[in-house]
Each structure stands twice: as structure tokens, then as C-alpha cells.
Design an enzyme around this catalytic site. Sequence first.
Site, PDB file in Angstrom:
ATOM      1  N   SER A   1       0.837  -1.199   0.000  1.00  0.00           N
ATOM      2  CA  SER A   1       0.000   0.000   0.000  1.00  0.00           C
ATOM      3  C   SER A   1       0.879   1.258   0.000  1.00  0.00           C
ATOM      4  O   SER A   1       1.792   1.383   0.799  1.00  0.00           O
ATOM      5  CB  SER A   1      -0.881  -0.006   1.241  1.00  0.00           C
ATOM      6  OG  SER A   1      -1.661   1.142   1.242  1.00  0.00           O
ATOM      7  N   GLY A   2       0.601   2.147  -0.903  1.00  0.00           N
ATOM      8  CA  GLY A   2       1.370   3.399  -0.976  1.00  0.00           C
ATOM      9  C   GLY A   2       2.593   3.286  -1.866  1.00  0.00           C
ATOM     10  O   GLY A   2       3.357   4.226  -1.999  1.00  0.00           O
TER      11      GLY A   2
ATOM     12  N   THR B   1      -1.559   2.452  -8.073  1.00  0.00           N
ATOM     13  CA  THR B   1      -2.658   3.126  -8.753  1.00  0.00           C
ATOM     14  C   THR B   1      -2.108   4.213  -9.678  1.00  0.00           C
ATOM     15  O   THR B   1      -2.565   4.366 -10.812  1.00  0.00           O
ATOM     16  CB  THR B   1      -3.629   3.718  -7.710  1.00  0.00           C
ATOM     17  OG1 THR B   1      -3.997   2.662  -6.836  1.00  0.00           O
ATOM     18  CG2 THR B   1      -4.846   4.295  -8.352  1.00  0.00           C
TER      19      THR B   1
ATOM     20  N   ASN C   1      -1.313   5.416   3.178  1.00  0.00           N
ATOM     21  CA  ASN C   1      -1.524   6.097   1.906  1.00  0.00           C
ATOM     22  C   ASN C   1      -2.778   6.956   2.001  1.00  0.00           C
ATOM     23  O   ASN C   1      -3.820   6.487   2.435  1.00  0.00           O
ATOM     24  CB  ASN C   1      -1.678   5.019   0.814  1.00  0.00           C
ATOM     25  CG  ASN C   1      -1.834   5.625  -0.572  1.00  0.00           C
ATOM     26  OD1 ASN C   1      -1.879   6.843  -0.729  1.00  0.00           O
ATOM     27  ND2 ASN C   1      -1.918   4.771  -1.563  1.00  0.00           N
TER      28      ASN C   1
ATOM     29  N   SER D   1      -5.584   5.411  -0.578  1.00  0.00           N
ATOM     30  CA  SER D   1      -5.334   3.975  -0.694  1.00  0.00           C
ATOM     31  C   SER D   1      -6.532   3.274  -1.341  1.00  0.00           C
ATOM     32  O   SER D   1      -7.683   3.488  -0.950  1.00  0.00           O
ATOM     33  CB  SER D   1      -5.085   3.424   0.708  1.00  0.00           C
ATOM     34  OG  SER D   1      -4.851   2.053   0.612  1.00  0.00           O
ATOM     35  N   SER D   2      -6.227   2.440  -2.359  1.00  0.00           N
ATOM     36  CA  SER D   2      -7.319   1.696  -3.007  1.00  0.00           C
ATOM     37  C   SER D   2      -7.698   0.565  -2.052  1.00  0.00           C
ATOM     38  O   SER D   2      -6.846  -0.214  -1.656  1.00  0.00           O
ATOM     39  CB  SER D   2      -6.852   1.086  -4.320  1.00  0.00           C
ATOM     40  OG  SER D   2      -6.028   1.993  -5.004  1.00  0.00           O
TER      41      SER D   2
ATOM     42  N   GLY E   1      -0.589  -5.638  -3.004  1.00  0.00           N
ATOM     43  CA  GLY E   1       0.578  -6.512  -2.970  1.00  0.00           C
ATOM     44  C   GLY E   1       0.529  -7.346  -1.715  1.00  0.00           C
ATOM     45  O   GLY E   1      -0.426  -7.304  -0.957  1.00  0.00           O
TER      46      GLY E   1
ATOM     47  N   GLU F   1       0.811  -8.576   1.833  1.00  0.00           N
ATOM     48  CA  GLU F   1       0.660  -7.809   3.075  1.00  0.00           C
ATOM     49  C   GLU F   1       1.142  -8.630   4.244  1.00  0.00           C
ATOM     50  O   GLU F   1       0.695  -9.751   4.450  1.00  0.00           O
ATOM     51  CB  GLU F   1      -0.797  -7.371   3.279  1.00  0.00           C
ATOM     52  CG  GLU F   1      -1.161  -6.234   2.357  1.00  0.00           C
ATOM     53  CD  GLU F   1      -2.545  -5.664   2.604  1.00  0.00           C
ATOM     54  OE1 GLU F   1      -3.273  -6.194   3.449  1.00  0.00           O
ATOM     55  OE2 GLU F   1      -2.879  -4.679   1.912  1.00  0.00           O
TER      56      GLU F   1
END
Length: 1107
Positions: free
Chosen positions: A110-111, A115, A160, A163-164, A390, A392
Site C-alpha cells: 500500500s502506498g 494506482t 496512503n 489507498s485503493s 501486494g 501484506e
Amino acid sequence: MAKMEVKTSLLDNMIGVGDMVLLEPLNEDSFINNLKKRFDHNEVYTYIGSVVISINPYRSLPIYTPEKVEEYRNRNFYELSPHIFALSDEAYRSLRDQDKDQCILITGESGAGKTEASKLVMSYVAAVCGKGAEVNQVKEQLLQSNPVLEAFGNAKTVRNDNSSRFGKYMDIEFDFKGDPLGGVISNYLLEKSRVVKQPRGERNFHIFYQILSGASEDFLCKLKLEQDFSRYNYLGLDSAKVNGVDDAANFRTVRNAMQIVGFMDHETQSVFEVVAAVLKLGNIEFKPESRVNGLDESKIKDKNELKEICELTGIDQSVLERAFSFRTVEAKQEKVSTTLNVAQAYYARDALAKNLYSRLFSWLVTRINESIKAQTKVRKKVMGVLDIYGFEIFEDNSFEQFIINYCNEKLQQIFIELTLKEEQEEYIREGIEWTHIEYFNNAIICDLIENNQTGILAMLDEECLRPGTVTDDTFLEKLNQVCATHQHFESRMSKCSRFLNDTSLPHSCFRIQHYAGKVMYQVEGFVDKNNDLLYRDLSQAMWKANHSLIKALFPEGNPAKINLKRPPTAGSQFKASVATLMKNLQTKNPNYIRCIKPNDKKAAHIFNDALVCHQIRYLGLLENVRVRRAGYAFRQAYEPCLERYKMLCKQTWPHWRGPARAGVEVLFNELEIPEEEFSFGRSKIFIRNPRTLFKLEDLRKQRLEDLATLIEKIYRGWKCRTRFLLMKKSQIVIASWYRRYAQQKKYQKIKSSAIIVQSYIRGWKARKLLRELKHQKRCNEAATIIAAYWHGTQARRELKRLKEEARRKHAVAVIWAYWLGLKVRREYRKFFRANAGRKIYEFTLQRLMQKYFLEMKNKMPSLSPIDKNWPARPYLFLDSTHKELKRIFHLWRCKKYRDQFTDQQKLIYEEKLEASELFKDKKALYPASVGQPFQGAYLEISKNPKYKKLKDAVDEKIIIAEVVNKINRANGKATSRIFLLTKNNVLLADQKSGNIKSEVPLGDVTKVSMSSQNDGFFAVHLKEGSGAAGKGDFLLSSDHLIEMATKLYRTTLSQTKQKLNIEISDEFLVQFRQDKVCVKFIQGSQKNGNIPTCKRKNNRLLEVAVP
Ligand SMILES: Nc1ncnc2c1ncn2[C@@H]1O[C@H](COP(=O)(O)OP(=O)(O)OP(=O)(O)O)[C@@H](O)[C@H]1O
Ligand SMILES: [Mg+2]
């Protein structure tokens, strides 16, 4: 300089190595160092073969400009520095030109920038693919789907700000020309738990905040919402505002995007109504209420919110209220209704909110797909972009992480499969022998999770469906039984004794050795999350809603379609969708973007080695390089290879005429590269070891330097020659100009010299002429002078002669006259002898007198009486006359002078005359007084009011009024007194008061004594026996002694007809009462300046020292 260079290969100006395949030595440290070095130089992209590693720069770099797009367009992958555009270009061209469907797999934590990367890929493809109104609209719709999905599916997390919270796969479809036709989006596993609860420091999905901040008041009113975030239980308040994010503006962007994508107004309205309903659901609260049977039943605390929700969604309030209080279980025609307690009611409420939102999100995706789907049925080329979470690994990993990591295992599997497949295919294509490659195949881990019988997901489903009490612990027990022997499964409770004593593994957890590392999962919540239960009463209540969107979201609520079968579990749903996705991906040519997050602070320029190392490990990047390098590390088509290295060999430099492959062969032979280091494919040369490539690069660099030196040498030679020729040419021009100039100068000099010589000669000639002329003139003059002299001499001689002649004639005449006179006198003497002498004498005398008076008349002196001038006596015999005349004249002019006087002036002069007679040559003070006019009344008694009494006492005319000093007889000191002289009296009065001290009739004054010196002392002697004489004589001193004495004298004379005796002596006696005191004036010292001092010496003597 760097700007001018034309890049032909990724190998040019590399920072570190641009392709990790070339890393030497290959280990974790060198890998990280290489990334770091590149990151520090703003190179955020690095390749592993065709995989792009992207490090999030956390700042905008100028590498995404339209110019950059143009730079990367239609260039070979390895031609320029690594870039996401290179990968996008490669993928797009491969799709367009080779008809190969592509997929771009973007992974990372994340981050890490997934995206953003996916958007960059899409924007690049949009920029380079075809143009035209229709195409542009498709492009625009595809691009604008992003803001909509981000608003509903993204949230601020601690990692993030955008974040998605869902996985996204988008297929972009193209026609045969490569123009976009449309797309299909698939979404995976929205993190719906966020709707009801957010971790600390995180927010709910953006759309909630966007509506509240951006919607107009009207709109909010329609949605029965208020702007204040704090009104809503579902909104995490501690970070409601995100720095740098303008929710209101974003809301406008989202609405605009929805419009572009094709949402109808009523649809948009419905969507926001659902969002509002979800928000408001969170505000419904329950309270316990006891029932008859002793059980607690939950009741809604405040029905207002419920009412509004129902109004908003068109649900019957009683239906929904009931759904929150009861749960109906149907089994084989039987319906059992149980009441819900408060906790269950809250669970139901949250489940409803989560389901509403997640179904809304899925609906949105479907709706977008409807809009963007390709309109034609023709065969399409497809490019898929996968932006999925990704790997985690958190402290506490739960069901979600398990699912996500499972997805990543599958992706890794695909990666390995496809990479190896591609590698193998290339070898076959190129005719190179395939050697087996050693690598870790994670299929075994995938099997541990997804195996239909013994996989963890199957176990979980089994547990969920099993009747009886089902808990997370029973699930773990089951796992322990079934998976205990699996190499990649670890648990404390498993039969396998390996972990019995592993304290790092708690009892409520199990651990899986993923390809990217070990991850420990908390078993708690697995069953619940997998079940994802929504009570049927609620879904039915929703279906009954008079709101088409909500109705559509809950199709299972339709009693007609009642399905007693359980809905598929979350796990199995995900597994199925992952399987579909994998199938989809397998048919495509994969392109990988591996995103890495350089630091936890969302900050630019910071590269945290440990964090990056962790990501490299779980992204399996080293593994990636190893797989890639297993056969040949580097390969390149013959043409570019020959082009790049042809300068290393004489035969190929500068031009190789034959086929490229033959050229490369010659080149490699010449360079004596060992045969095992390379292989010749059909179109490419394969290099086994990066070292060989670097050796080639080094040689090339060296050779380039030599060539550069050569070029420089030739260039310098050329430059010098050109310069020399130019200088030579210039020199000639300068010389010619100079010569001309010198000649001009010389000519000028000669010319001026000639003029000078000429002028000298002319001068000389002129002077010569002048001299001659002058000579001639002088000769003429001399002749004239001589003639003049001659004439003069002659004239003078003549004159002399004439004068002599005249003198003789005169002498003759004189002699003649004398002679005649003598003769006459001799003749007439006898007639005149008796009285002629007397007459002549008288006549002469008369004549002289006349002359004297006439002269006197002219020489008369002025009429001033003091003028002493008198003309000198001309003749001795007139001496006495002359003196008499002088006396008479003086008297006459004095008379004349006196006649001018007025009576008053006469009086003054009389007084002055009197004074002169009295004091001249007697008193030394006198000369000083001559010039002073006598004023008499120095003190103006009549005008001073102080002396009114005095004035009144004296009625006669005042002749003198003056302040005098009266000398004290005892000590000789002075006291001021007013001295008054009237016609009859002398008065002394006090100066201050004006009181009369003494009054003496003038008849009683006998004498006035004073010294002969320059002082103002005087004594007034009184007649013995008179009335005033009692006190004795006065000894006074005054500044106007002469005037006073004169006036006293004149007044006494006119009154008494007697002359006042004025005695002038330096020693006189003064009668003081009985005593006579001698006042003696001596020539004193200058001690007191010019003031005379008076001192009593003894009884008989008063000494006055006069300066
Ligand atoms: N190439 C880039 N250039 C500049 N900034 C970037 C770039 N990539 C990412 N960022 C920054 O990093 C932030 C996070 O990126 P992004 O949202 O793409 O992460 P993500 O990998 O999708 O994370 P998540 O898994 O949470 O969705 C972005 O909001 C942006 O500020
Ligand atoms: Mg994202």
C-alpha cells in the site's frame, strides 16, 4: 553536453545498472544499493529484464511530460533509460503490431504507487493510440472511470492518503488498428469493514466526506444529511481532513466524471441516496427491552433516523424496524423467528451497512462497464491493467491478508510460469538449446490454500457450512489436523512437533511460508468474515424498498426467488474470481510493474534500506533476477548489437557491408570472447554473463574515447588550419591596408616637407627683396636727410646772418634812442630840477598803497573769531598799519559774531564769561567745564512726585537744583543732599525724603572756598552770628562746582549788590560749630581712581587727597 547526447541504449550513461540482470555480483545488498543509487539520482525506474521496478518518488518528477511521451514513443525497450512509458509502449506496440493481448500486472504494498502507475500506463496508451472524436470519447470515459471508482473505493489510511481498498483489473479493448474501443473493469474484495469502523488515523471511503463537504445545501437537504462530520457515527473523526486533499473540489470532479462516464441524473441521485442511507444507518442506536419470556429484546432508541432512512430509500418503516428486531430462519417449509438482542441488532445494522455499500460499489463497476463496454462485436485486442494489493505482512494478519496473499501467490505463479514460458519460447524461436532452470515454484503454496479437498479455503468453507457450533478455534483445529504435514504450514497445535516450542507462534495463529516470506495469521474472525452473513429479513426488507437501485442490489430478498441454499462464502467467491483472473491473464502477454515504497513517511528523498529490503524480499525480486538470468543474462538483436560495438573491430568499422549476424560473429571472434559466453540465435545474440557485456561496454567506451580523441584531433587540425588560413588571409588584408596607410603617411610627410622648404625659400626670397627695397628706401631717406641737413645748415646760416643783421639794427636803434634821450635830458634837465622829485615820490607812494589794499582785499581771512590767520605784511613801512588793520578786523568780526546771539545765549555766554573771569588759570577744574553747558536744574524737582513737598516749600524760581555730597565733619564721609539755589536762599535737603535740612539766605553767605586743583570740593562760609551759622559752614562736593560757584556769585551779586568772595587755596579753614578745621588738599595716590577722597586726620585737619 549530456543533453546533446543521443541515447541509443539503456547502457548509455547508466546510473548503477539500469537492468538488474546486469548486476554483478548479484545479492541483496548490491540490489538495494543499486536501487538506492538510482533513486538518489531521480531514477525511479529500474528493469529486471522486461519487468519494471518502480520506486515511489513521493513528489512529482518532470518525467511524465508530453515530450517524454514523444521520446519513448516507438522506441525499443532497451533504447532509453528505464521508464514505465517504455513498458507501456512495448506492450501497446506488441498488442497493435503483433496482435498479442497484453496484461500489465502492477503489484506492491500500500502506498507503493500502483494506482499511480496504472494511471500512467493508461494515460500513455491514451496519448499514443489513435485519435478522432469517437476514439477520444472512449478514451475520456475510460480515464474518467478512475475518479469515480477512487471516490467510492479509496480511503485515507495510515500508509496512503489515497489507498485503493479494492483490487481492480481493467481490460482495455482495441480494434485492429490499435484504437481503443472500450473496456471492462473487474473489482476484487472491497474492504467493506471500513464502512462501519476505521482504524485510528484513517478515514472512511472518500465519497462520504466528499458529499458532506461538496454537495450544495439543497442537495444535502434532499439527502437528509447535514454538513457536520461529527453527526455521523460511521465517520472516523480523528483524521476527517486530509492535508492537500480538497474533498469539495473532488466531489465536483466525481460528479463530472460520472456524467462523462454516462451516469443518468436519476442514477447519480440514487447512488447518493444509498450513500446517505449508509451514513445514517450508523446513527441508529438500540436499547434493550425486557420481554415476557425473560429475554432481552433490542429496540430502536430514536426512530427519527430510521424514519428518514425509510423516506430516503422508500422502505416501509415497520418492515425495517422489524428486521432490526427479529431474525427468521427458514428451513424446509418451516419458519422460525427469534428476537435479536442489542449486540445482534448492532451486528445486523453494520452488516446491512457494509452490504449496502459493497453492493453499491459492485453495481457502480457494473454500471461503468455498461458505459465503457465496446460497442462492436468484432474481435478485439485486449490490454489488461491489474492494480491489486501486494503482499501484506502486518503485525496482525487476518482473513483479508490471507486472501490478498493468496492472490499474490497466484500472481507469482503466473509470473514464474509466464516468464519461464516466454524465456523458453524465445530460446526455441532463436534456436538455442533450452537448459533447465532451477527456481522455486510456489505451486505448492497455492495448493496449500486452494486445494479443493485439503486447501485452507476448503477447510474454512467446510467449517462454515458444518452444522453445530462453529468457531475460529474449531477451524484452526481442523487446519492442524489436515495441513500439519505441509512444508509451508506452521502451527503450535499441529501434530507436527516442530513448532510445539516455538513461542513466536501464538496458539490462536497459524503461519504460512509464502514465497515472499512467512506470514502469521490470527484465526479470529475467519469464519465470520468468510460467512459474510446478512440476515434474510434485512435483505428482504431491502428488496421491498420502493427504490429501484436498492431493490436491484438485493435480488436474493425476492421471496419468489427464495433460495435456501447458502450463498457462496467470501473465500470461495474470491477463489473463483482469482481463478477467472488467472485464466484471463494466462492468455495474455504479461508485463510487470513492481512498485516499491521507499519510506513509511510518504516523504520524498528518503530511502529506507530496511523497508525496501523487506519489499524486495516479499516481491521476490531477487528470485525474479535469478530466473531471468538462469540462461542468458543478456540478449540483443544483431543489428543494434553490431551498431553498438562495430567500432571494436577493424572489419566492421566504420561500415559492415554483409548481414548483421556475420558482422557480430566477426566482431566476437576478433574480440576473442570465449565461446561458452555467448550463443548465436536466429535474430539475437545471447550473452550468458553480464561480465561479458560489461567487458564489451568497457571496450566500447575506451574505443569511443579513442575515436573521440581521433575526431577531436582531426577537428582540431581542421580548426587550426582554417584558423591559420583565415589569419593568413587577414594578415594580407591588414598588410595591404597598412602599406597603403604607411605610403599615405610618407606622402603626407614629403608633401608637408616640400611646403616647408618652399615656404622657407619664398621667405628667403621675400626677405631678400625686402632688404633690397629697404636699402633703396634708406638710401632715399638718407639723401633726403642729407638734403634736409644741408638746407637746414644753409637756412640757419641765413637766419644767423639775418639775426645778426637785426641785432645790429636794434643796437643801432637803442644806441640811437639813448643817444637821443641823453640829448633830450641834457636839453630839458634845466627845466624840472625844483619839484619833480617830491611828485614822483608821492605818486609812487600812492601807487604802492593802492596796490596794498587791493591785495589785502583778495587775501582777507574768514569771519570766524577764532581764526588766527592774517596775511603777511608786504612792505616794512606799513607795519603799524597792518597790525591796526588786523585788530580792527578782529573786533569787527567778533561784533558780527555776537550780533547773531539771542538773549538767552547771551546770558549763557555772560555766565561762561563770568566763570572764565573767576576761575581761568586759577582752578585746574576750569578747562574741563568750558565745554559743558550750564544747565542749573539738574534735578527736576517739579516733575518728581517724591519732591512735591520740597517744591511746595520753595516757591521762588530755582536757579540750581543738584545733588551734592555733604562732607561729614566728624569723619570726612559724604552724604547725598539736594542743593537748591533760589534768588534769595541756598537750601540743603534730604535726597530721599526731600525734607529741607538747612536754609541760608544769600546775605548770610560770606565766602566760598575751594582748592586750585582738579576736585569738586567747596566750602560755603556763613556769616558769624547769622541764623544759619549755628551748625557751621558747609563742606560740599559737586560735579558742577564751576557752574555752582559762578551762579552763586552772580545771584549774590544781583541780590545783595556785593561781590561774593571766592577764595581759591589748597588749604582753608572751615568753621564747624565751635571748631575751626583746616581742609588741606594734597596730591593723593591713584588708589581710588579719579575720585578725590576725604579723611579726618585729627581734630583740626581734614585731608582731601586729589588724584
Ligand atoms: N510516479 C509517482 N510520482 C509521484 N508521486 C507518486 C508516484 N507514484 C505514487 N506517488 C504518490 O504516492 C501516493 C500513493 O500512491 P498510490 O495511491 O498509487 O499507491 P498504491 O500502491 O495504489 O497504494 P494502495 O495499495 O494503498 O492503493 C500517491 O498518492 C502519490 O502521492
Ligand atoms: Mg491504489
